[in-house]
Design an enzyme around this catalytic site. Structure first.
Site, mmCIF file in Angstrom:
data_model
loop_
_atom_site.group_PDB
_atom_site.id
_atom_site.type_symbol
_atom_site.label_atom_id
_atom_site.label_comp_id
_atom_site.label_asym_id
_atom_site.label_seq_id
_atom_site.Cartn_x
_atom_site.Cartn_y
_atom_site.Cartn_z
ATOM 1 N N GLU A 132 6.976 7.865 -30.531
ATOM 2 C CA GLU A 132 7.437 8.241 -29.189
ATOM 3 C C GLU A 132 7.245 7.039 -28.294
ATOM 4 O O GLU A 132 6.359 6.224 -28.542
ATOM 5 C CB GLU A 132 6.591 9.410 -28.647
ATOM 6 C CG GLU A 132 6.765 10.692 -29.429
ATOM 7 C CD GLU A 132 5.580 11.649 -29.245
ATOM 8 O OE1 GLU A 132 4.920 11.584 -28.193
ATOM 9 O OE2 GLU A 132 5.317 12.427 -30.161
ATOM 10 N N LYS A 134 5.774 5.209 -25.188
ATOM 11 C CA LYS A 134 4.569 5.449 -24.404
ATOM 12 C C LYS A 134 4.950 5.363 -22.941
ATOM 13 O O LYS A 134 5.341 4.300 -22.450
ATOM 14 C CB LYS A 134 3.494 4.423 -24.754
ATOM 15 C CG LYS A 134 2.166 4.677 -24.095
ATOM 16 C CD LYS A 134 1.115 3.835 -24.788
ATOM 17 C CE LYS A 134 -0.247 3.864 -24.158
ATOM 18 N NZ LYS A 134 -0.367 4.193 -22.777
ATOM 19 N N ASP A 136 4.493 5.137 -19.107
ATOM 20 C CA ASP A 136 3.464 4.581 -18.238
ATOM 21 C C ASP A 136 3.388 5.425 -16.973
ATOM 22 O O ASP A 136 3.938 5.090 -15.932
ATOM 23 C CB ASP A 136 3.810 3.130 -17.896
ATOM 24 C CG ASP A 136 2.607 2.382 -17.362
ATOM 25 O OD1 ASP A 136 1.501 2.955 -17.365
ATOM 26 O OD2 ASP A 136 2.772 1.231 -16.936
ATOM 27 N N TYR A 241 4.588 15.885 -24.217
ATOM 28 C CA TYR A 241 4.505 15.555 -25.638
ATOM 29 C C TYR A 241 3.386 16.274 -26.373
ATOM 30 O O TYR A 241 3.233 16.083 -27.579
ATOM 31 C CB TYR A 241 4.360 14.030 -25.821
ATOM 32 C CG TYR A 241 3.327 13.400 -24.905
ATOM 33 C CD1 TYR A 241 3.734 12.692 -23.783
ATOM 34 C CD2 TYR A 241 1.977 13.547 -25.153
ATOM 35 C CE1 TYR A 241 2.801 12.135 -22.921
ATOM 36 C CE2 TYR A 241 1.037 12.992 -24.293
ATOM 37 C CZ TYR A 241 1.460 12.286 -23.181
ATOM 38 O OH TYR A 241 0.542 11.745 -22.328
ATOM 39 N N LYS A 337 1.058 -1.544 -28.084
ATOM 40 C CA LYS A 337 1.289 -1.915 -26.682
ATOM 41 C C LYS A 337 2.263 -3.084 -26.556
ATOM 42 O O LYS A 337 2.176 -4.055 -27.307
ATOM 43 C CB LYS A 337 -0.044 -2.332 -26.041
ATOM 44 C CG LYS A 337 -1.001 -1.173 -25.827
ATOM 45 C CD LYS A 337 -0.533 -0.246 -24.738
ATOM 46 C CE LYS A 337 -1.123 -0.573 -23.395
ATOM 47 N NZ LYS A 337 -2.394 -0.004 -23.094
ATOM 48 N N CYS A 431 16.645 -18.595 15.038
ATOM 49 C CA CYS A 431 17.278 -17.704 14.065
ATOM 50 C C CYS A 431 18.373 -18.468 13.318
ATOM 51 O O CYS A 431 19.246 -19.075 13.954
ATOM 52 C CB CYS A 431 17.873 -16.496 14.772
ATOM 53 S SG CYS A 431 18.861 -15.461 13.675
ATOM 54 N N CYS A 434 21.849 -16.699 14.600
ATOM 55 C CA CYS A 434 22.365 -16.707 15.983
ATOM 56 C C CYS A 434 21.669 -17.740 16.866
ATOM 57 O O CYS A 434 21.962 -17.836 18.044
ATOM 58 C CB CYS A 434 22.252 -15.313 16.598
ATOM 59 S SG CYS A 434 20.549 -14.850 16.967
ATOM 60 N N CYS A 449 13.828 -12.192 14.895
ATOM 61 C CA CYS A 449 14.846 -12.601 15.843
ATOM 62 C C CYS A 449 14.969 -11.472 16.861
ATOM 63 O O CYS A 449 15.292 -10.349 16.498
ATOM 64 C CB CYS A 449 16.192 -12.811 15.124
ATOM 65 S SG CYS A 449 17.568 -12.958 16.284
ATOM 66 N N CYS A 454 22.286 -10.054 17.434
ATOM 67 C CA CYS A 454 22.363 -11.030 16.339
ATOM 68 C C CYS A 454 23.269 -10.462 15.241
ATOM 69 O O CYS A 454 23.051 -9.350 14.764
ATOM 70 C CB CYS A 454 20.967 -11.309 15.785
ATOM 71 S SG CYS A 454 21.002 -12.298 14.264
HETATM 72 S S1 IVH Z 1 -0.481 11.200 -27.141
HETATM 73 C C1 IVH Z 1 -4.356 12.858 -28.337
HETATM 74 N N1 IVH Z 1 1.954 10.415 -26.546
HETATM 75 O O1 IVH Z 1 -1.070 7.049 -22.982
HETATM 76 C C2 IVH Z 1 -3.320 11.895 -28.008
HETATM 77 N N2 IVH Z 1 0.154 9.754 -25.129
HETATM 78 O O2 IVH Z 1 -3.114 5.016 -23.277
HETATM 79 C C3 IVH Z 1 -2.948 11.974 -26.583
HETATM 80 N N3 IVH Z 1 0.844 8.459 -23.172
HETATM 81 O O3 IVH Z 1 -3.832 9.215 -22.654
HETATM 82 C C4 IVH Z 1 -1.926 11.024 -26.201
HETATM 83 N N4 IVH Z 1 2.982 8.465 -23.605
HETATM 84 O O4 IVH Z 1 -1.735 9.582 -21.140
HETATM 85 C C5 IVH Z 1 0.648 10.386 -26.207
HETATM 86 N N5 IVH Z 1 4.151 9.822 -26.079
HETATM 87 C C6 IVH Z 1 2.852 9.796 -25.757
HETATM 88 C C7 IVH Z 1 2.384 9.139 -24.598
HETATM 89 C C8 IVH Z 1 1.015 9.143 -24.319
HETATM 90 C C9 IVH Z 1 2.042 8.076 -22.761
HETATM 91 C C10 IVH Z 1 -0.423 8.168 -22.445
HETATM 92 C C11 IVH Z 1 -1.438 9.280 -22.478
HETATM 93 C C12 IVH Z 1 -2.651 8.672 -23.134
HETATM 94 C C13 IVH Z 1 -2.462 7.240 -22.804
HETATM 95 C C14 IVH Z 1 -3.260 6.331 -23.689
#
Ligand code: IVH
Length: 557
Positions: A132, A134, A136, A241, A337, A431, A434, A449, A454
């Protein structure tokens, strides 16, 4: 007489019936529309139509108080403010994730999983991974009882989080009711779309408020508000998720077959009405996982939300249970990451831009460089104090990134590379547009300005008026606006509405068809919600949110 009254009552009842049907219809449409807008990035109806449906629903609910309901989309704004966010203990702890920073570390993770599971030759093919993106964002956990949303909390320290139930209710993609009356808990990330982050920061810059560093910060700031009305004014969204099912828990669940795998859980989450990030995959071995991760390295920047890596999960729940966890992180999952993206380039020039309110903003003109999925050639330096604080000079080699994957930002000069030829930036005394002497008020950060006439200021003012957050006159872009202003066809805002077809046809490169289109957009822009009109006027200190608050206040008094 009596017959008359009865007939009247019967009529009323029929009207109520059709009102109830209409209210139901409207709620369904509104929920669907916001889903398409936020999740699929494919709106089906215009903002205007959305506003119209929303208003119709509000009016019906006002006329028929018995049809009001706490889970109506209209109730998702400005519910009673809490005094402070209270604490919530998580029934199941919210875990964090271990990180892998290289392909080698991913392979090591795979080897560890294999060793711990000690699968036989026959069962080893049962070890499959899912991936999946991740997200942010800000991790949240939501509890549903008999299919109704009852409580939501932030992650906090994993054991105890903050109660953000009312704030989560303002996020339109979060279902208030499930498609089935179940008791369960779900987890996911609340996030702020990149575009919303850019909008909010632009507004904060205009109001001289400190800027948010990235969408995650502004998303967290928006969710952890005491006043849900503030959260509602920021367009947050969410992806889910984790599904924690509790079949047979008190509350009379119809016990359905619990899911056995993460890939099934994602399907189930979707069925229940939760938004699930669509770019996930399953049934993979570690080589497939690595291909998935490499594939997403670049395209992730084109997504409308921020991602900071790929999460790899052992798909089968029984394997997950056997693997267990260590120091608050599961041994069955890992986050691969993506490093934050930075680039080096040269500041070729620093040029002052005059904005709508006259503010002079120094903008770095850069040697074009690719960073986070696009080529960057300009970056705002905000104001003179910032230029001095970071000590950015013309000719400097600098380190650049994109705040929140969207806004180019010069991080710092590479001092060791200086040749002595670099030049300090000076604000112009007059400016650049103008020639009026530039002013800086005592103790203030901005230079501006002061000439209300202007051409730069006026042009931007009209751009703001006709722009998206204002009257939204489609086709009145800069090329058209500048001509309308230069030729004196538009001197005041109201002049837009007096333009004639022949006038528009006389504009450069304007055929009859474009003129007709513009006339039609102007016609549509005769009716806009009060908040948009207020915002379009560009009154100092009145941004989009204040305009909404003012309009709300006027509607109530
Ligand atoms: S699973 C038990 N799936 O990333 C596992 N986490 O840096 C729980 N996060 O605490 C996390 N996307 O807040 C999971 N597709 C994803 C995620 C995800 C973002 C976050 C989550 C986690 C943090 C860790």
């Amino acid at each position: 007489m009596l017959a008359g009254v009865t007939e009247e009552l019967a009529q009323e009842a029929r009207a109520d019936d059709s009102a109830a049907t209409r209210v139901d219809e409207l709620r369904t449409w509104i929920i669907r529309a916001s889903r398409l807008y936020y999740e699929e990035d494919a709106p089906e109806i215009t903002d205007d139509e959305y506003d119209r449906l929303f208003r119709e629903l509000q009016e019906l609910e006002e006329q028929h108080p018995d049809l009001r309901s706490l889970d109506s989309p209209t109730q998702r704004v400005g519910s009673a403010p809490a005094k402070a966010l209270s604490e919530v203990e998580h029934r199941t702890p919210m875990l964090s994730l271990g990180n892998a920073f290289s392909i080698d570390e991913l392979r090591a993770f795979d080897a560890r999983v294999r060793r711990l599971l000690a699968l036989s030759a026959e069962t080893v093919s049962e070890l499959r991974y899912g991936t999946e993106l991740k997200i942010d964002g800000l991790a949240v956990s939501l509890r549903y009882e008999r299919g109704r949303f009852v409580q939501g909390a932030t992650r906090g320290d994993g054991s105890t989080g903050e109660d953000v139930t009312q704030n989560l209710r303002t996020i339109t993609v979060i279902p208030e009711r499930l498609t089935e009356p179940l008791d369960l808990e779900v987890r996911g990330e609340v996030y702020m779309p990149k575009a919303e982050f850019a909008r909010i920061n632009a507004e904060r810059e205009e109001q001289a408020l400190p800027l948010y560093a990235n969408p995650r910060n502004s998303g967290a700031g928006s969710l952890r508000q005491i006043d849900p009305g503030v959260t509602a004014g920021r367009k947050l969204a969410a992806w889910f998720y984790v599904l924690i099912e509790r079949p047979g828990a008190p509350g009379g669940n119809a016990p359905s077959e619990p899911t056995q795998r993460q890939s099934e859980a994602l399907v189930r989450l979707t069925e229940l009405g939760f938004p699930v990030e669509p770019n996930h995959a399953a049934d993979m071995d570690m080589e497939d996982v690595i291909r998935f991760a490499e594939h997403w390295r670049e395209p992730r920047h084109q997504l409308p939300y921020e991602t900071d890596g790929v999460v790899v999960k052992v798909d089968r729940f029984d394997f997950q249970r056997r693997l267990g966890m260590v120091s608050r992180a599961p041994r069955w999952a890992i986050a691969y990451k993506s490093p934050p993206e930075q680039a080096e380039t040269t500041v070729e020039d620093i040029v002052p831009y005059v904005g709508r309110t006259g503010t002079l903003t120094p903008v770095a003109h850069l040697r074009p460089v690719k960073v986070a999925g696009s080529t960057v050639a300009r970056a705002t330096l905000h104001n003179l104090d910032e230029v001095r604080r970071k000590d950015i000079r013309i000719g400097d080699q600098v380190l650049l990134h994109k705040a929140g994957d969207v806004i180019p930002e010069v991080l710092r000069p590479l001092i060791a590379r200086r040749t002595g030829q670099e030049q300090e930036y000076r604000m112009p005394e007059r400016c650049p547009v103008c020639d009026t002497p530039i002013v800086r008020d005592d103790g203030a950060v901005r230079h501006y300005c002061p000439n209300l006439a202007c051409p730069a200021r006026v042009g931007q003012e009209f751009g703001h008026f006709a722009g998206r957050g204002g009257m939204d006159i489609d086709g009145a872009g800069w090329m058209v606006l500048s001509q309308l202003l230069e030729r004196g066809m538009v001197r005041k805002r109201g002049d837009f509405y007096r333009l004639r077809l022949e006038q528009l046809e006389s504009l450069d490169r304007f055929a009859r068809k474009s003129a007709e289109n513009l006339m039609a957009s102007i016609e549509r822009a005769r009716v806009r919600p009060l908040a948009r009109i207020l915002n379009s006027l560009g009154i100092p200190q009145v941004g989009e949110q204040t305009a909404i608050d003012l309009a709300d206040w006027m509607a109530r008094t």
